[in-house]
Design an enzyme around this catalytic site. Structure first.
Site, PDB file in Angstrom:
ATOM      1  N   ASP A  99      25.258  21.766  -5.319  1.00 15.71           N
ATOM      2  CA  ASP A  99      24.720  23.128  -5.314  1.00 15.71           C
ATOM      3  C   ASP A  99      25.268  23.970  -6.463  1.00 15.71           C
ATOM      4  OD1 ASP A  99      23.402  22.432  -3.057  1.00 15.71           O
ATOM      5  OD2 ASP A  99      24.270  23.986  -1.772  1.00 15.71           O
ATOM      6  N   HIS A 252      29.601  20.576  -4.997  1.00 19.56           N
ATOM      7  CA  HIS A 252      29.204  21.633  -5.935  1.00 19.56           C
ATOM      8  C   HIS A 252      29.487  21.182  -7.364  1.00 19.56           C
ATOM      9  CE1 HIS A 252      29.687  23.840  -2.137  1.00 19.56           C
ATOM     10  NE2 HIS A 252      28.836  24.729  -2.639  1.00 19.56           N
TER      11      HIS A 252
END
Length: 719
Positions: A99, A252
């Site tokens: 993300d 991430h």
């Protein structure tokens, strides 16, 4: 009867709305374009619409049990919107998802790890990061990975409207189309986690995204790598609860230091592969096509969006530097005006100050009044001259007036006034005619709508005691200052003109002798070739010519003249347009002064740059300050932006108060200063831009006669 019927019809006929003047179109378009560029840059830098709030709710009364107990991928599209379907990741299958990216620092390294292990993953990207890192998006796709949408600004959509959600998704799709020519059907809401964490606030976001055609992807495993808990903790959090369980893992690739994520990633891959797991994308795991190519309108809309945003990101830093330069110039000008005006006051008001050898100038002067259709004003003008304490002759040059100007002059029958008629030839020709008929060596020039005080001529001629002085600029003041426009111009005359003239006097580079009140030595006029019609600012032209001739031009603050300022915005526009264009013409005509020596060179290397910076460049760029303020109030920090703006206004207010104090004016007109600064800045910007266009296109602006009302009566004394 028919005539009355015709009149009635004309009254009843609906009027067409007048279209905005064309001269406003380009300036307004440029200002709007600048604001749009600022917004685009702010979007790309995640500054515009930025929101770090996170919704907190515990109620789950509206979330279907099938979703709470189901897999990480929720399908609420079309037929499934009322009865959403959940999909789980197949056994012995892992989907790695990243993300917040792409990040130029961490995404390439993560992609390298994936390539080394020959696996693919899903990258949920924000629109802002996509715009800033287009090559990385293309690399992610080229390596066989999938792209998902993570909104444009990474805001928690549970706190925003459906319209905001649609905008966030649509802008990100535009960015993907422009960057890589694709759209994605995958969406992951920011700050989301597992499907069983959905609540009454976040569930509507999933429903709305489903209506827009998105599969909403949640997770099975949250590694909390953004907290940087350590490599071992990240690896441990990624492992399945029981052997063979399929799962979607959240990591991430942007948003901070991802060194622990990068170190944990190969360990996660190798441990799960050792347990017999396969790594797939969401599309591969569920047998769907998540990313589709776009063409036609969608593709070109995306490309245009990308080009505009990229241009704004690259160009705005230069504009910011330019804005800083404008700010430095503005503040430097304020400081210089304050310092030099004090020096001017100390020099001219001390008791020992004398012009030349100190002998008062008592020789008569000739006052030239060029008049073209001045029937409303000429009476007050001549009656004010009749009260002069200095011996004068007055020559009224009627420049082919079509009204009663000449008749009024003759009817007044004032003994010191001579009327000279000529065919309409323009103001410079009228002034030259007056010079030819003048009997004296000191020549005063004024406008036909101007009123002198009894002491004006006397104060105006005293500097000629110094043989180096070739011309004297008087103190022009606005007589019709009771209207809003008049009050604005009153502030401009006192602050913008007369405070400037004190500064220019000290620097010995006075750029303009006002046409309303100025005096000249005949010898200097003849040396300069008289008044020229080469420009529309004959007063600026002759002043610059005198500097180049080696003459000194000074300012006489007590030589006051009251003039009628334009009474409407359209007339003000016409006047300032002529002044601006004429000033540019005069600067171009006398540009060679920069290379000359002596006083001419001093003016060329000091005066001309000052005029260019403070009368042309700075006003042209000043609207950037207002646009930046508007941007700051709406998108950045309204409090700090307004505080900075009011600080600048306070400085301008102090300068205005100081200039009013020097001119012994009542300061109550300054109440309109804030509005004057905002409106005037835009007006001057538009005027200067139109003047630039006229100059660059080789246009020739004609003299524009302003309509006068005769509001300015006999000498007005407010000081």
């Amino acid at each position: 009867m028919s005539r009355h019927r015709s009149n009635r019809q004309s009254v009843l006929r609906p009027r067409r709305l007048a279209a905005p003047p064309l001269r406003f179109f380009l300036p307004v378009t440029l200002l709007i374009t600048l604001l749009v560029l600022l917004v685009l840059r702010g979007m790309a830098n995640n500054e515009v619409f930025h929101d770090e709030r996170i919704a907190i709710s515990v109620d789950k009364t509206t979330v279907p049990r099938s979703v709470l107990d189901g897999g990480p991928v929720v399908d609420a599209r079309g037929a499934h919107n009322d009865k959403p379907v959940s999909y789980t990741i197949p056994e012995k299958t892992v989907v790695l998802s990243f993300d917040d990216g792409p990040s130029p620092q961490w995404t390439p390294k993560i992609l390298k790890v994936l390539q080394d292990h020959h696996i693919h993953a899903d990258f949920f990207v924000t629109g802002a990061m996509t715009i800033r890192n287009p090559k990385l998006i293309r690399q992610v796709i080229a390596d066989g990975n999938e792209i998902g949408v993570h909104t444009f600004t990474h805001a928690d959509m549970a706190l925003h409207s459906t319209t905001r959600l649609t905008w966030e998704l649509g802008e990100t799709q535009l960015a993907l189309a422009g960057v890589a020519g694709v759209h994605s059907s995958l969406f992951r809401p920011p700050y989301s986690s597992t499907a069983d964490a959905l609540d009454d606030w976040s569930w509507p976001v999933t429903q709305d995204a489903g209506k827009d055609g998105y599969l909403v992807s949640f997770i099975d495993k949250d590694t909390d790598d953004w907290k940087r808990p350590g490599v071992d903790a990240i690896v441990g959090a990624a492992m399945p609860k029981w052997a063979g369980q399929g799962e979607m893992i959240l990591l991430h690739d942007a948003g901070g230091n991802r060194s622990q994520t990068l170190a944990a990633l190969p360990i996660i891959i190798e441990k799960l592969q050792a347990e017999g797991y396969q790594f797939k994308t969401i599309g591969e795991a569920l047998g769907i096509r998540a990313t589709t190519p776009v063409s036609g309108y969608d593709l070109w809309a995306g490309k245009v969006f990308l080009w505009c945003t990229t241009f704004s990101v690259r160009a705005l830093p230069y504009l910011v530097v330019l804005l800083a330069v404008v700010g430095v110039l503005v503040f430097s000008r304020f400081g210089l005006m304050l310092l030099l005006s004090i020096m001017h006051v100390v020099r001219t008001r001390r008791r020992s100050f004398r012009w030349g050898d100190g002998t008062p100038v008592t020789e008569p002067a000739t006052v030239i009044v060029p008049a073209y259709n001045e029937q409303e004003c000429i009476t007050n003008t001549l009656l004010s001259l009749a009260q002069s304490r200095h011996p004068i002759e007055v020559i009224v040059v009627d420049d082919g007036s079509t009204d009663d100007t000449a008749a009024i002059v003759e009817q007044l029958a004032l003994p010191m006034v001579r009327l000279v008629r000529q065919p309409n030839s323009g103001k410079p020709a009228a002034l030259n005619t007056g010079i030819a008929h003048a009997s004296h060596d000191i020549i005063v020039m004024m406008d036909g709508d101007t009123v002198f005080e009894p002491s004006t001529v006397e104060e105006l001629v005293q500097p000629f005691a110094d043989p180096e002085v070739g011309a004297v600029a008087g103190n022009a003041k606005v007589g019709n200052r009771d209207t809003l426009i008049g009050a604005w111009q009153h502030i401009e005359y006192v602050m913008g003109f007369n405070l400037d003239r004190r500064m220019y006097d000290v620097l010995r580079c006075m750029p303009t002798i006002p046409g309303a009140v100025g005096a000249f030595r005949r010898e200097a006029l003849e040396q300069a070739g008289g008044m020229s019609d080469d420009t529309l600012a004959e007063d600026t032209d002759i002043t610059m010519a005198m500097h180049r001739g080696g003459w000194r031009v000074v300012y006489a603050e007590k030589a006051r003249a009251w003039t009628e300022a334009p009474g409407s915005m359209s007339q003000l526009w016409s006047q300032r347009y002529r002044w601006s264009y004429g000033t540019m013409q005069a600067m171009w005509k006398h540009r060679h002064a920069v290379l000359e020596r002596g006083p001419a060179g001093r003016f060329g290397r000091v005066g001309l740059p000052f005029v260019a910076l403070f009368m042309v460049v700075t006003p042209l760029l000043a609207p950037m300050i207002d646009i930046s303020m508007l941007y700051g109030v709406i998108f950045v920090d309204a409090g700090k932006t307004l505080a900075a703006w009011f600080a600048v206004m306070a400085l301008q207010g102090f300068c205005a108060w100081w200039s009013f104090r020097l001119d012994r004016e009542k300061p109550w007109h300054l109440i309109s200063l804030p509005l004057q600064q905002v409106v005037y800045r835009q007006l001057m910007y538009m005027v200067l831009l139109q003047s630039w266009i006229t100059a660059l296109t080789g246009g020739r602006l004609r003299w524009q006669k302003l309509r006068r009302t005769g509001e300015v009566g006999l000498p007005i004394q407010e000081s």
